[in-house]
Design an enzyme around this catalytic site. Structure first.
Site: not given
Length: 518
Positions: A57, A175, A228, A232
């Protein structure tokens, strides 16, 4: 999903927190991300995680009101993994110390060297002596908490890897979720193995859980789905239809910003392959009229988002009072559009189906793909039995050609853009490159250039061609076409599309650019 072991990711606002979930899902581990400010001791008890990960963060632990997990997370008796800010939170909460500045920041590639002691979390690491990792921190741990030992160091992070093995508390400053940490996936695999996960969560399990959640949310109400024709929204529509059947009506909005022949293709495909109600709403005059004279990209997106909702509300009433609007929103749309819990992470751009939604839209949202990346949506599409040619389509943005036309939108520009894009995609298919590319498109630039054709002067538009490779849409690199391909494609476009006399190829990666131009 009470029959699966659950891992909790407490999110402190990192832009890459969702990549942690991706790594875990790749290991067939069920996990959920929850913001730190919505996780208290009561939540922990109810959720009953088998392990917890504290994300990175942008905050500093020594700030006033710095983001912190509930104290109970350290007394649950389950394995913990702290990443970047998560490591600093762990050290700060358990008696260590964190400092900022003093030239110890690290951003980008770094190399971690192991200590003499071996750590089960790092099985498969350090076979060559050091490991490349990706760092992104300004603060650093200056004193580790009691009970912890150091297992790895980097030039600017003397406590790059620490652990309290007895309590199964692990903490890393880098990370491991990003691709730039090559053995990051191995670290996560080791962590879930040490935590005792069986790895029995699959896309089939996600499908079942999503259907259950849709039924619980919707009840016996009607739903309209913004279709659309892209991967997705199509996967979302088929999934929701499987959950609630004829309670769903799909609405295909032709906003006048589609590619050549797209409306006919989408309507035909859905009416031929799927037995679900479909409304073809030709609203091109409405959208193009509202966009006339608009050049600011954020105004374009928000205008399109507002008009989409107006159209959906109209058809929600027409189908008998639908209470829900279903969309194919993905996680990259969300992370770029909204800041984390109203605060630390930044807004990149407003996606038409996220940032463009008015607060009082009159319909409740159903977004079953909101936590998925594009490759996971395609996996779900295969699980649902969608045709491979359908699943493999390149992404096409909801705002359509509006964001591939920087500056003011005109009918002339849209006509040029449709024809040029069709030639470009035809070229890619002819050369057998379509499936190697994540997304490819032409964009018309807000400029004209001087040219010469047939001994005459021209003053026409310039085009930019874009093609990228990507895994998840969060980062991308340009596709390395040969010069022969680019030359052949530019020649075809200029010869076949009136109004174009110059073609550029966009070699920008993401970051620093985004995939679309606006």
């Amino acid at each position: 999903m009470t029959h699966h072991d659950r891992l909790l990711i407490i999110d402190f606002g990192s832009q890459v927190t969702q990549l942690i979930a991706r790594r875990l899902r790749e290991l067939n581990v069920y996990c959920e991300i929850h913001p730190y400010n919505r996780v208290d001791d009561a939540f922990l008890k109810a959720f009953a995680p088998k392990a917890v990960i504290l994300s990175g963060g942008p905050a500093s632990v020594y700030w006033e009101n710095a983001p912190m997990p509930p104290a109970g997370v350290f007394s649950m008796g389950v394995p913990l993994l702290g990443i970047c800010y998560g490591q600093q939170v762990m050290m700060h909460s358990l008696g260590g110390h964190v400092e900022g500045g003093h030239g110890t920041a690290e951003f980008g590639r770094a190399f971690v060297t192991p200590t003499a002691d071996r750590l089960p979390l790092l099985e498969g690491w350090f076979e060559a002596g050091t490991e490349q990792v990706w760092m992104s921190h300004g603060d650093h741990v200056s004193k580790i908490a009691p009970g912890f030992q150091v297992y790895g160091t980097s030039p600017n992070a003397p406590f790059a890897i620490t652990a309290d093995v007895a309590r199964q508390f692990y903490a890393v400053q880098f990370h491991p979720e990003v691709h730039h940490t090559p053995k990051g996936a191995q670290l996560y695999e080791n962590f879930v193995r040490l935590a005792g996960f069986k790895g029995d969560w699959t896309m089939g399990a996600y499908r079942e859980e999503a259907i259950r959640k849709i039924r619980e949310q919707v009840g016996d109400q009607k739903v309209i789905c913004g279709l659309s024709g892209g991967v997705d929204s199509s996967v979302a529509a088929v999934l929701i239809h499987e959950a609630i059947g004829d309670q769903l009506t799909c609405v295909f909005v032709d906003h006048g910003l589609l590619r050549l022949g797209e409306a006919e293709q989408v309507v035909t495909m859905f009416r031929d392959h799927y037995n679900m109600p479909l409304i073809h709403a030709d609203e091109s005059a409405l959208f193009l009229g509202a966009l006339e004279g608009v050049s600011d990209p954020e105004v374009k997106r928000k205008t399109i988002g507002r008009l989409f909702i107006d159209v959906f509300q109209k058809h929600a009433t027409a189908v008998g009072g639908a209470k829900f609007l279903a969309q194919g929103t993905l996680y990259p749309d969300v992370i770029e559009s909204v800041s984390f819990s109203g605060g630390p992470s930044v807004t990149i751009k407003s996606h038409h189906n996220v940032g463009g939604l008015p607060e009082k839209m009159g319909l409740k949202l159903v977004e079953p793909l909101r936590e998925l990346f594009k490759d996971e949506v395609r996996a779900l599409g295969r699980e649902l039995g969608l045709p491979p040619s359908f699943i493999g389509r390149h992404p096409f943005p909801g705002p359509g050609l509006a964001i591939r036309c920087p500056g003011e939108i005109t009918s002339e520009k849209l006509d040029i853009l449709r024809k040029a894009d069709a030639v470009y995609i035809d070229q890619i298919r002819r050369h057998g490159l379509y499936d190697d590319i994540w997304q490819a498109f032409a964009a018309i630039l807000p400029m004209k250039t001087v040219g010469v054709m047939g001994d005459g002067r021209t003053y026409d538009y310039a085009l930019a061609l874009r093609a990228v490779t990507s895994v998840d849409g969060m980062t991308a690199d340009y596709y390395p076409f040969t010069h022969e391909f680019l030359g052949e494609t530019a020649t075809r476009i200029i010869n076949e599309v009136k109004g174009v006399n110059r073609v550029f190829y966009d070699c920008t990666s993401k970051p620093p650019g985004t995939i679309e131009l606006e």
